[in-house]
Scaffold this motif. Structure first.
Motif, PDB file in Angstrom:
ATOM      1  N   VAL A   1       0.838  -1.200   0.000  1.00 42.69           N
ATOM      2  CA  VAL A   1       0.000   0.000   0.000  1.00 42.69           C
ATOM      3  C   VAL A   1       0.872   1.250   0.000  1.00 42.69           C
ATOM      4  CG1 VAL A   1      -1.645   1.331   1.396  1.00 42.69           C
ATOM      5  CG2 VAL A   1      -1.990  -1.111   1.037  1.00 42.69           C
ATOM      6  N   THR A   2       1.934   1.244   0.777  1.00 40.89           N
ATOM      7  CA  THR A   2       2.839   2.387   0.825  1.00 40.89           C
ATOM      8  C   THR A   2       3.529   2.593  -0.520  1.00 40.89           C
ATOM      9  OG1 THR A   2       3.222   1.958   3.162  1.00 40.89           O
ATOM     10  CG2 THR A   2       4.785   3.396   2.053  1.00 40.89           C
ATOM     11  N   ILE A   3       3.946   1.521  -1.166  1.00 39.56           N
ATOM     12  CA  ILE A   3       4.588   1.628  -2.470  1.00 39.56           C
ATOM     13  C   ILE A   3       3.602   2.172  -3.507  1.00 39.56           C
ATOM     14  CG2 ILE A   3       5.576   0.286  -4.371  1.00 39.56           C
ATOM     15  CD1 ILE A   3       6.759  -1.559  -2.146  1.00 39.56           C
ATOM     16  N   ALA A   4       2.376   1.671  -3.506  1.00 35.66           N
ATOM     17  CA  ALA A   4       1.365   2.158  -4.446  1.00 35.66           C
ATOM     18  C   ALA A   4       1.071   3.640  -4.202  1.00 35.66           C
ATOM     19  CB  ALA A   4       0.088   1.329  -4.308  1.00 35.66           C
ATOM     20  N   PHE A   5       0.988   4.035  -2.957  1.00 38.90           N
ATOM     21  CA  PHE A   5       0.743   5.441  -2.634  1.00 38.90           C
ATOM     22  C   PHE A   5       1.898   6.323  -3.105  1.00 38.90           C
ATOM     23  CE2 PHE A   5       1.175   9.054   0.302  1.00 38.90           C
ATOM     24  CZ  PHE A   5      -0.026   9.692   0.032  1.00 38.90           C
ATOM     25  N   ALA A   6       3.124   5.849  -2.946  1.00 41.33           N
ATOM     26  CA  ALA A   6       4.282   6.630  -3.380  1.00 41.33           C
ATOM     27  C   ALA A   6       4.280   6.807  -4.896  1.00 41.33           C
ATOM     28  CB  ALA A   6       5.569   5.960  -2.915  1.00 41.33           C
TER      29      ALA A   6
END
Length: 81
Positions: free
Chosen positions: A51-56
């Motif tokens: 989720v953090t990677i997708a948000f970045a």
């Protein structure tokens, strides 16, 4: 004129990756040591990394493309007309 970039400390650079690593480690331990609520906790904590990677990627404005996508594998054209 471009804005100046200030050098960041090592702590500032690795803060988020270390935080995600700690969450993932806690999620792995929770998933291996219990059932029920610990499984839910494990899913949430282990899911925080993707989720953090997708948000970045979304925040940076760059869509995630597969490595072998046509846009990446297209060879430059050197034809002379």
């Amino acid at each position: 004129m471009s804005a100046r970039r200030h050098p960041r400390s090592t702590r500032a650079i690795f803060a988020w990756p270390m935080f995600i690593a700690v969450l993932s480690l806690i999620g792995l331990v929770a998933g291996l040591t219990g059932d029920g609520a610990r499984d839910v906790l494990a899913w949430l904590l282990l899911g925080s990394a993707p989720v953090t990677i997708a948000f970045a990627y979304w925040r940076a404005g760059r869509p995630a493309r597969p490595i072998n996508s046509p846009a990446r594998t297209k060879a430059p054209s050197h034809d002379r007309a």
